[in-house]
Write an enzyme that holds these catalytic residues in place. Structure first.
Site, mmCIF file in Angstrom:
data_model
loop_
_atom_site.group_PDB
_atom_site.id
_atom_site.type_symbol
_atom_site.label_atom_id
_atom_site.label_comp_id
_atom_site.label_asym_id
_atom_site.label_seq_id
_atom_site.Cartn_x
_atom_site.Cartn_y
_atom_site.Cartn_z
ATOM 1 N N HIS A 167 1.328 -1.171 -0.066
ATOM 2 C CA HIS A 167 -0.153 -0.084 0.158
ATOM 3 C C HIS A 167 0.929 1.381 -0.359
ATOM 4 O O HIS A 167 2.130 1.550 0.713
ATOM 5 C CB HIS A 167 -1.016 -0.204 1.129
ATOM 6 C CG HIS A 167 -1.746 -0.950 1.219
ATOM 7 N ND1 HIS A 167 -2.286 -1.596 2.718
ATOM 8 C CD2 HIS A 167 -2.837 -1.056 1.054
ATOM 9 C CE1 HIS A 167 -3.716 -2.057 2.224
ATOM 10 N NE2 HIS A 167 -3.975 -1.900 1.029
ATOM 11 N N CYS A 254 -2.622 0.263 9.614
ATOM 12 C CA CYS A 254 -3.841 -0.890 9.613
ATOM 13 C C CYS A 254 -4.852 -1.439 10.808
ATOM 14 O O CYS A 254 -6.116 -1.788 10.090
ATOM 15 C CB CYS A 254 -3.390 -2.248 9.110
ATOM 16 S SG CYS A 254 -1.205 -1.921 8.123
HETATM 17 N N1 GLY Z 1 -3.000 -8.951 5.204
HETATM 18 C C1 GLY Z 1 -3.338 -8.236 4.666
HETATM 19 C C2 GLY Z 1 -3.985 -7.763 2.866
HETATM 20 O O1 GLY Z 1 -3.419 -8.583 2.599
HETATM 21 O O2 GLY Z 1 -4.735 -6.809 3.034
#
Ligand code: GLY
Length: 267
Positions: A167, A254
């Site tokens: 991300h 996250c």
């Molecule tokens: N394991 C976190 C994701 O890939 O969204």
């Protein structure tokens, strides 16, 4: 006296799924995850949020959804609106209904619709600009959809191509009002013009994810060299051990959605 939800920042969290070992993995090899330890680490992370002034709003457990602890990906919460995402990984799309129900108590809700995809981990807010990672999870349609939803409230969206990591917020996060922590390998050098950069230690490529809260940043114990760089630049670091969440390709931003309660909106 504890602050009420109206006074405090709200931190939305969700507990670690017992199925987290079956999580999505894109850039990391699968390694065994100790779920009990992951739960302890998550509880310590929640305590850190509370000690930094957050009122916790815990989503209902979602045992069948392996990645459901990573609530950041399911929404972007601004003062005026909450945008519920359509996560790029199909296995994660069932996470959003409960998030929309909870956030609807605090904000008007808008939604990203198919074929658009958008993960909240790709959205970095700096004042009235939303930098959005063009990653494997967020497509052009998702970025344009977000831009259309937030434009009426005066937010500008700027897409940033992301390479080699999951991300945008694996590559860069805010650590002070005009300062970002960056891995320059993952985004182009001309990105985020006008902001001061602190680079991660090269031995810690996944060290660019920090969670700013008040005068401190929550930061992972696994990245001590970058933590030291932050301290040397005057950033106050609150260290948490999230080793088991990191094995699931998660990081400190996250695991929460943080926003101002009604009585304490942030500019
Ligand atoms: N394991 C976190 C994701 O890939 O969204």
């Amino acid at each position: 006296m504890p602050s009420s939800p109206q006074q405090a920042r709200i931190a939305v969290t969700r507990s670690v799924s017992p199925a987290m070992a079956c999580c999505e993995l894109t850039h990391l090899p699968r390694t065994p995850i100790d779920i009990s330890l992951a739960r302890e680490q998550h509880a310590a992370y929640e305590r850190a949020l509370e000690s930094l002034g957050c009122h916790l709003e815990r989503l209902p457990e979602a045992p069948a959804l392996a990645d459901s602890v990573f609530v950041e990906d399911t929404a972007i919460v601004l003062d005026e609106i909450a945008v519920v995402t359509r996560p790029g990984a199909p296995s994660r799309r069932a996470e959003t209904d409960s998030v929309a129900r909870l956030l609807g108590r605090y904000r008007p809700i808008a939604e990203i619709a198919a074929p658009a995809t958008l993960d909240g981990g790709d959205v970095l807010r700096v004042n009235r600009t939303l930098y959005v990672g063009r990653s494997g999870r967020s497509n052009r349609c998702g970025i344009e959809g977000l831009a259309a939803l937030v434009a009426p409230f005066g937010y500008r969206v700027e897409a940033i191509p992301v390479h080699g990591c999951l991300h945008l917020k694996s590559a860069v996060t805010l650590v002070a009002p005009e300062t970002v922590l960056v891995n320059p390998e993952y985004i182009a050098p001309e990105s985020l013009r006008g902001l001061e950069w602190i680079e991660v230690d090269p031995a810690e490529p996944l060290g660019a994810n920090a969670l700013p809260l008040g005068d401190e940043v929550i930061y992972p114990a696994s990245k001590p060299r970058t933590a030291e760089r932050l301290r040397r630049r005057g950033v106050q670091v609150r260290v948490v051990d999230v080793s088991e969440l990191e094995k699931a390709e998660g990081a400190v931003t996250c695991c929460s959605l943080i926003f101002a309660g009604d009585g304490a909106r942030e500019s």
